[in-house]
Write a protein that holds these residues in place. Structure first.
Motif, PDB file in Angstrom:
ATOM      1  N   UNK A  26      30.705  51.815  39.921  1.00 31.14           N
ATOM      2  CA  UNK A  26      32.042  51.981  39.336  1.00 31.14           C
ATOM      3  C   UNK A  26      33.103  51.366  40.243  1.00 31.14           C
ATOM      4  N   UNK A  27      32.885  51.378  41.553  1.00 27.49           N
ATOM      5  CA  UNK A  27      33.828  50.713  42.463  1.00 27.49           C
ATOM      6  C   UNK A  27      33.842  49.208  42.219  1.00 27.49           C
ATOM      7  N   UNK A  28      32.662  48.623  42.025  1.00 30.84           N
ATOM      8  CA  UNK A  28      32.581  47.184  41.754  1.00 30.84           C
ATOM      9  C   UNK A  28      33.257  46.839  40.431  1.00 30.84           C
ATOM     10  N   UNK A  29      33.072  47.684  39.420  1.00 35.51           N
ATOM     11  CA  UNK A  29      33.716  47.446  38.121  1.00 35.51           C
ATOM     12  C   UNK A  29      35.230  47.510  38.249  1.00 35.51           C
ATOM     13  N   UNK A  30      35.725  48.450  39.045  1.00 34.52           N
ATOM     14  CA  UNK A  30      37.177  48.564  39.252  1.00 34.52           C
ATOM     15  C   UNK A  30      37.729  47.323  39.945  1.00 34.52           C
ATOM     16  N   UNK A  31      37.020  46.835  40.949  1.00 34.70           N
ATOM     17  CA  UNK A  31      37.446  45.622  41.643  1.00 34.70           C
ATOM     18  C   UNK A  31      37.433  44.425  40.697  1.00 34.70           C
ATOM     19  N   UNK A  32      36.412  44.332  39.863  1.00 35.34           N
ATOM     20  CA  UNK A  32      36.305  43.222  38.921  1.00 35.34           C
ATOM     21  C   UNK A  32      37.436  43.257  37.904  1.00 35.34           C
ATOM     22  N   UNK A  33      37.681  44.430  37.325  1.00 42.56           N
ATOM     23  CA  UNK A  33      38.706  44.557  36.292  1.00 42.56           C
ATOM     24  C   UNK A  33      40.092  44.238  36.847  1.00 42.56           C
ATOM     25  N   UNK A  34      40.429  44.852  37.963  1.00 39.23           N
ATOM     26  CA  UNK A  34      41.773  44.659  38.508  1.00 39.23           C
ATOM     27  C   UNK A  34      41.950  43.274  39.116  1.00 39.23           C
ATOM     28  N   UNK A  35      40.853  42.658  39.547  1.00 41.05           N
ATOM     29  CA  UNK A  35      40.944  41.321  40.108  1.00 41.05           C
ATOM     30  C   UNK A  35      41.099  40.234  39.062  1.00 41.05           C
ATOM     31  N   UNK A  36      40.611  40.489  37.843  1.00 38.23           N
ATOM     32  CA  UNK A  36      40.606  39.456  36.806  1.00 38.23           C
ATOM     33  C   UNK A  36      41.622  39.705  35.696  1.00 38.23           C
ATOM     34  N   UNK A  37      42.327  40.813  35.728  1.00 42.32           N
ATOM     35  CA  UNK A  37      43.356  41.058  34.715  1.00 42.32           C
ATOM     36  C   UNK A  37      44.717  41.173  35.394  1.00 42.32           C
ATOM     37  N   UNK A  38      45.720  40.540  34.788  1.00 40.13           N
ATOM     38  CA  UNK A  38      47.087  40.642  35.281  1.00 40.13           C
ATOM     39  C   UNK A  38      47.884  41.521  34.321  1.00 40.13           C
TER      40      UNK A  38
END
Length: 417
Positions: A191-203
């Motif tokens: 879930x930490x990796x998913x959070x990093x992915x989501x916040x890193x790729x969405x503005x």
């Protein structure tokens, strides 16, 4: 990704003016983020926590699991609307998604390290708190950034998280059923990796609120009560609550059902059986979501699909009653997956269309998510009581009745077809 400024008025008024490409990139990220969340809930709640409780209190496992799950769900019910209101107040979703996802790692590490029922309950409360910070924020992305006419597709993307995440979580948890601490750690990292992915790729564009920028606590409490005064929102709240109550009354005890009630092949352990049944249910759910989500957009008929899901769910729960075998559980998993997938495909679209105030979307979604967490508070106690009084057959029948009533509760909603 651009986001339209939230102003007063209905939820549809804030539909973001995203481009087609932006929207297409958002939906897979929503599916990924929700999959990670459900992997934690399914892997911990369905496998790791029952095994941990059984190891410590084998003779009182049903009651103790009910206690731990119920107390943890109280924290979920409290933190979800609070976190939603705080993300509304900050005008941002991504920081809350990131914080909740990263904090899941130490919370689940703690849960894997404790060895008493009291400490398990405390650690799971912490885990529920941080996961509901994550959930409140990522749930609010749909009303923030997806136009009303595309929310069936967005609902399907969010709904995909349940079958994909549940399968992944159960498989991971079953793989590490002999090393619970490792299983907890892997789910936290997921879930930490998913959070990093989501916040890193969405503005996201910070949300500007009109009027009072810092409402008082009394004002927030009054606003929570105001949300439930809205007719359609209230029925959506009750409908979701009843359906979740029915679902978790059965799902939370599925491992014990396989241990104590179902006749399994001699070569198949309850954990292995659960690892087989979950993907089967998930595939059925995926098929149902993929079909019903787009069709609900095309036909603009959300409630029709909820009625279909009620009929399917009512049929599914009768199968293990008349056939308490592994074959019966396979049939139950397929049909129940089809029914619940049909509901998940349209539920998010339906509830985002009945939000009372667009500028308070996360707060109102948090109130609605009490209908997720609240029933989980009482579901373990109800399930334990039903099993004690009438056995697992009674649990299936009553749980199915709750689910059907919940699906049918959307019929009084006036603003959505």
């Amino acid at each position: 990704m651009s986001a339209q400024i939230l102003t007063g008025g209905g939820a549809e008024a804030v539909a973001p003016a995203t481009t087609g490409g932006s929207r297409r990139s958002l939906l897979p990220l929503l599916a990924t983020g929700n999959s990670a969340m459900y992997a934690v809930y399914a892997g911990v709640g369905g496998v790791l926590l029952p095994l941990q409780v059984e190891h410590i209190a084998p003779h009182d496992k049903v009651a103790m699991l009910g206690l731990v799950s119920g107390v943890g769900a109280v924290f979920a019910a409290l933190f979800n609307p609070i976190a939603g209101a705080l993300s509304d107040r900050s005008g941002r979703r991504n920081p809350w998604i990131l914080a909740g996802g990263l904090l899941a790692v130490p919370a689940l590490l703690l849960l894997g390290a404790v060895n008493s029922i009291l400490l398990i309950a405390i650690a799971w409360c912490i885990g529920q708190a941080v996961m509901n910070v994550y959930q409140a924020a990522i749930t609010s992305v749909v009303p923030d950034r997806v136009p009303a006419e595309r929310r069936g597709a967005a609902s399907a993307a969010v709904g995909l998280g349940l079958p994909i995440g549940s399968t992944l979580g159960v498989l991971i948890a079953n793989r590490f059923s002999g090393h619970l601490a490792t299983g907890y750690l892997i789910l936290g990292v997921l879930v930490a990796a998913a959070a990093l992915l989501f916040t890193g790729l969405t503005r996201e564009t910070p949300i500007r609120r009109d009027g009072d920028q810092h409402p008082t606590l009394r004002g927030q409490a009054a606003a929570f009560a105001d949300s439930l005064r809205a007719h359609d929102f209230r029925w959506a709240f009750f409908g979701r609550g009843l359906l979740i109550l029915g679902y978790f009354s059965i799902y939370g005890y599925q491992l014990y059902i396989l241990q104590d009630h179902i006749s399994l092949p001699h070569s198949l352990s309850p954990g292995s059986a659960l690892a087989v049944l979950t993907p089967i249910s998930s595939v059925a759910m995926l098929i149902s979501i993929a079909i019903c989500g787009p069709l609900s957009d095309r036909w603009d008929a959300r409630k029709r699909f909820v009625g279909i899901s009620a009929s399917i769910t009512g049929l599914a729960v009768l199968i293990p009653v008349f056939s308490p075998s592994f074959g019966g559980m396979i049939a139950f998993s397929v049909i129940n997956g089809l029914g619940f997938g049909c509901y998940m495909a349209v539920d998010m679209a339906l509830v985002t269309l009945v939000l009372p105030r667009a500028e308070d979307a996360a707060r109102d979604m948090g109130v609605l998510n009490i209908a997720n967490a609240g029933p989980q508070v009482v579901a373990p106690f109800i399930a334990s009581l039903l099993v004690t009084i009438g056995g697992y057959d009674t649990l299936f029948v009553v749980g199915g009745a709750f689910s059907v009533l919940g699906a049918l509760s959307v019929r009084p909603i006036r603003s959505v077809r």
